[in-house]
Motif scaffolding. Structure first.
Motif, PDB file in Angstrom:
ATOM      1  N   GLU A 162      -2.583   7.116   9.387  1.00 33.72           N
ATOM      2  CA  GLU A 162      -1.799   6.690   8.226  1.00 33.72           C
ATOM      3  C   GLU A 162      -1.844   5.164   8.031  1.00 33.72           C
ATOM      4  N   GLN A 464       0.154   8.700  -0.784  1.00 33.75           N
ATOM      5  CA  GLN A 464       1.113   8.438   0.301  1.00 33.75           C
ATOM      6  C   GLN A 464       0.717   9.128   1.613  1.00 33.75           C
ATOM      7  N   LYS A 467       0.174   4.664   4.832  1.00 33.44           N
ATOM      8  CA  LYS A 467       1.430   3.948   4.549  1.00 33.44           C
ATOM      9  C   LYS A 467       1.434   2.488   4.970  1.00 33.44           C
ATOM     10  N   ASN A 492       2.843   1.688  -2.867  1.00 33.14           N
ATOM     11  CA  ASN A 492       3.386   2.857  -2.183  1.00 33.14           C
ATOM     12  C   ASN A 492       3.553   2.647  -0.686  1.00 33.14           C
ATOM     13  N   CYS A 493       2.928   1.596  -0.154  1.00 38.44           N
ATOM     14  CA  CYS A 493       2.913   1.424   1.307  1.00 38.44           C
ATOM     15  C   CYS A 493       4.277   0.960   1.834  1.00 38.44           C
ATOM     16  N   ASN A 494       4.534   1.281   3.112  1.00 32.75           N
ATOM     17  CA  ASN A 494       5.724   0.733   3.777  1.00 32.75           C
ATOM     18  C   ASN A 494       5.533  -0.739   4.085  1.00 32.75           C
TER      19      ASN A 494
END
Ligand SMILES: Nc1nc2c(c(=O)[nH]1)N[C@H]1C(S)=C(S)[C@@H](COP(=O)(O)OP(=O)(O)OC[C@H]3O[C@@H](n4cnc5c(=O)[nH]c(N)nc54)[C@H](O)[C@@H]3O)O[C@H]1N2
Ligand SMILES: Nc1nc2c(c(=O)[nH]1)N[C@H]1C(S)=C(S)[C@@H](COP(=O)(O)OP(=O)(O)OC[C@H]3O[C@@H](n4cnc5c(=O)[nH]c(N)nc54)[C@H](O)[C@@H]3O)O[C@H]1N2
Ligand SMILES: [Mo]
Length: 763
Positions: A162, A464, A467, A492-494
């Motif tokens: 991810e 998603q 992340k 959209n990434c953390n």
């Protein structure tokens, strides 16, 4: 913060165009003048001259501009540099600084409204910075806290797959090797790089046919060749030092054929700025110019080969190198029988060139035995890009023009260490033999599933499934296709992290949290606990050599790329058996490990200290094709372009101006194409303009409708230009919004940023 509006695209604002006559020659005195202007404006005169005197010298630093090699022996007396190399250096060594105070007084949303030119000119980032969730201002963060945050976020993911670890091609061998090692110890092969958008198609095409993804020629081959064919490349702007090599070809009696939709000034005529006596004379470089339509290259090469075949049939062995073909190649018969099915008459319209002109080129090729073919993005960024490359190889194989002096393949690389990064393992699908060696040397289990390339990474972030995005250099949002889609993907990434020298748009189109980790540039001193370090790079012709910065770093807070990788690794990997801190104390230790893992690096530490460096092994250069599946050089069967334009559609190529380095905008001029102070332009054929009722400098909107999704780029000025009908050109990154994410090359997945289908409407 609610409703924070971030601009992923450059502003739709015109800047005050001025058109001048297209110059007849490139380089010369104007180039010297322009170099000095950039150096003085950005760096100051004294420091600037000091810098240029170290550029590309054996005791100096490698030009961050392009991957064209330096002469093995003779280097220019004053400095081995070019106008655009000087600009690249000025850009990095700039006096302007982006400090914590700058970030405290400029919000991210406000900065995103600036043009890329303005963002870049803000300068070098001096401190590690964090953008906290919901905030519109970057704040200073300590290196330790930054590493801890990255470590925590990476370890919180459900799977290492991810996370995405991008690389741009300036990263040194040492930093790249450590980076991929960290990423694989962490547990993923998600190592996309700028090569995915650049020469991936060359790598795929050349590996299949010749067993090596790199070019086969050396710089000296240009002195011994009969003929250089330059396809889809604009060296006057992007590889200016290549013009000196072409000049040597001419001096020694060689000829040059240029295949391009545009008569690029640098290639047509050139004045050597290193040779003052020549400033006022100028050299004619191109002997035959084939003004091909965009993506007409396979058709053109097929016509040339059909014409050669006709002559060959009259007298066997007179044109083709039958001994080479018999001894070294496979699939010749299949190739010839496929070629014979093609008709010149049907292929001709795709090229847009009259047959007499092509015949002239074929006659020249027929009589030559030592041929070099050079190419760049004009061949690699199409849907059938791999076919383009394989068709180039077919022609060379027919002529036996490989593995001998003065002949071979020359994919001209972009970023100054893009080739080295691949050698070091920056690739989402490294071979098992590389991974086996890596595991043995570092005692860990490397992941074996292939990772994401650039396009897959964007799609994974959009969905998603990924992340965290970490970028080792580069400017992902501006360099990649489909700007609005990609910006959504990044947002959209953390967490998004950029290890960068200069501020760019990717710092502003961010995930929930974002970090900027500022690093040393090529021109700066790198001091670690054992003392001053140097790093090494590999140029376009497979020479590995050192590069050694001399300037004081931009601030005390910036770290070297290897040190940053070690910091992240220490904070992330719980069970690593690698002593990361020790490895970066002395880069010789990193090079020892590279020597263990990668073939061709024997005695790395001593050979990299030899002035000028050393050549890596290259099977194609010595006519050894054992790495291909059948041990032979392979003829392949390729298809001409399948693009069919509707009445109102045009094909658009997205290219570079003379005043930019990819997404870094040095200035607003494109002197060699006669355009000053504007980037939002579209070059069009006069007849097409007439059909659309357009006049010079009319304002138009451009649209693309791939996959039934409407993409619009607004406000472009129409410029009548010497370009084939139905073909148009714009600059990137402005036009990237029109490049569909799913429109990629077969087999290499490279965005087809030279074949964008558009419609044009007056505003
Ligand atoms: N100053 C400077 N130097 C650079 C760069 C830079 O931005 N600025 N970028 C670096 C990088 S990363 C790279 S990859 C290289 C890029 O170097 P180039 O590939 O030279 O760059 P582009 O501007 O993309 O130019 C593509 C050329 O291909 C032609 N072309 C387009 N489509 C076709 C086609 O279908 N057929 C043919 N035959 N020709 C076509 C265009 O007219 C143009 O001349 O330069 C590197 N060096
Ligand atoms: N439409 C269209 N799109 C294209 C292309 C095209 O022809 N048309 N060309 C494609 C090609 S060939 C390429 S290679 C890509 C380029 O894609 P990238 O490599 O991602 O983009 P660059 O603009 O070269 O990256 C510039 C940034 O790198 C950072 N940087 C500069 N020097 C260093 C350094 O020494 N270390 C670190 N860590 N950071 C540094 C700076 O912050 C700078 O803003 O773009 C691709 N995009
Ligand atoms: Mo590139």
């Amino acid at each position: 913060m609610k409703d924070k509006k971030l601009n992923a695209q450059p502003p739709e604002k015109l800047t005050g165009i001025k058109l001048i006559e297209v110059p007849k020659t490139a380089a010369g005195f104007k180039a010297i003048q322009s170099s000095f202007k950039h150096i003085i404006d950005e760096v100051g005169l004294t420091k600037g001259i000091g810098l240029l005197s170290k550029l590309n010298q054996k005791n100096g630093f490698d030009c961050p501009g392009c991957a064209w090699p330096d002469p093995d022996e003779k280097r220019a007396f004053l400095a081995e540099y070019c106008e655009n190399g000087a600009k690249a250096v000025a850009e990095e060594a700039t006096k302007n600084k982006v400090s914590p105070l700058f970030f405290a007084t400029h919000s991210v949303s406000e900065l995103s409204k600036l043009s890329d030119y303005e963002i870049g000119k803000s300068g070098r980032v001096t401190h590690p910075m964090i953008l906290k969730e919901g905030s519109d201002f970057y704040e200073e963060i300590s290196w330790n806290d930054a590493y801890k945050l990255i470590g925590k976020e990476l370890n919180d993911l459900n799977s290492p797959d991810e996370a995405i670890f991008y690389t741009s091609g300036r990263t040194s061998n040492e930093a790249a090797f450590l980076y991929q090692l960290f990423v694989r110890q962490y547990g993923t092969n998600n190592l996309p790089d700028c090569s995915n958008m650049c020469h991936e198609s060359s790598g795929v095409g050349l590996s299949q046919t010749l067993g090596i993804g790199k070019g086969s020629v050396t710089l000296d081959d240009f002195n011994h060749t009969d003929l250089v064919i330059v396809m889809g490349q604009n060296p006057g702007t992007n590889h200016p030092r290549m013009l000196s090599a072409l000049k040597d070809t001419k001096k020694n009696g060689g000829k040059i054929i240029t295949i391009n939709p545009l008569p690029e000034v640098g290639l047509m005529n050139f004045k050597d700025p290193q040779n003052s006596l020549k400033w006022f004379s100028g050299d004619k470089l191109t002997d035959i110019f084939l003004q091909v339509k965009i993506n007409g290259d396979v058709a053109l090469l097929k016509i040339i080969m059909l014409l050669l075949l006709e002559k060959e049939k009259h007298q066997k062995g007179s044109i083709f190198d039958l001994k080479f073909i018999n001894d070294k190649t496979a699939n010749y018969e299949e190739f010839i029988s496929d070629l014979e099915k093609e008709s010149i008459h049907d292929l001709l319209p795709q090229t847009g060139i009259n047959l007499t002109k092509i015949q002239e080129a074929a006659d020249l090729i027929a009589e030559k035995e030592k041929i070099i073919i050079c190419w760049a993005m004009g061949l690699t960024q199409h849907k059938n890009a791999v076919d383009n490359i394989r068709e180039v190889v077919n022609l060379l194989l027919l002529k036996g023009s490989i593995g001998k002096k003065g002949a071979g393949t020359c994919p001209v690389r972009g970023h100054s260490n893009v080739q080295g990064d691949r050698t070091m393992g920056i690739w989402e699908k490294m071979s098992d033999s590389f991974l086996d060696k890596l595991e043995q040397t570092f005692d860990f289990k490397a992941p074996r599933n292939h990772g994401y390339d650039v396009v897959n990474s964007i799609e994974a972030m959009y969905a998603q499934k990924a992340k965290i995005f970490i970028g080792m250099g580069g400017n992902f949002v501006s360099a990649t296709p489909d700007t609005e889609y990609t910006s959504k993907a990044l947002q959209n990434c953390n967490l998004t992290v950029h290890i960068s020298t200069k501020l760019n748009r990717s710092h502003l189109i961010h995930g929930k949290q974002a970090l900027i980790l500022p690093c040393l540039g090529r021109s700066e001193k790198d001091i670690q606990s054992s003392g001053e370090q140097f790093v090494s790079v590999e140029n376009s012709m497979g020479i590995v050599h050192q590069t050694h910065g001399h300037l004081e770093p931009v601030s005390n807070e910036v770290l070297s790329e290897p040190a940053i990788v070690a910091g992240i690794a220490n904070a992330t990997l719980k069970n690593s058996k690698t002593n990361w801190s020790e490895l970066i104390s002395n880069y010789d230790l990193i090079r020892e490990k590279i020597e263990n893992v990668i073939p061709g690096f024997d005695n790395y530490n001593s050979r990299v200290r030899i002035k000028g460096g050393f050549y890596l092994p290259n099977n194609a250069r010595v006519n050894d094709f054992s790495p291909t599946h059948n041990g032979k050089a392979n003829f392949t069967i390729n298809k001409p372009s399948e693009i069919k334009l509707k009445e109102n559609e045009f094909i658009m190529m997205t290219i570079r101006t003379h005043d930019q380095y990819n997404t870094t905008i040095y200035g607003l001029n494109d002197r060699y194409r006669g355009v000053l102070n504007e980037r939002r332009v579209i070059f069009m054929n006069k007849n097409d303009m007439k059909k659309l009722n357009l006049n010079k400098l009319d304002i138009v909107n451009l649209t693309n409708n791939f996959d039934n999704k409407l993409r619009i780029a607004k406000k472009f000025l129409v410029i009548p230009y010497n370009i084939p009908e139905k073909c148009t050109a714009t600059y990137f990154p402005e036009a990237n919004v029109l490049v569909p994410i799913k429109s990629t090359a077969k087999l290499s997945n490279t965005p087809a940023s030279k074949t964008v289908i558009i419609t044009i409407k007056k505003q």
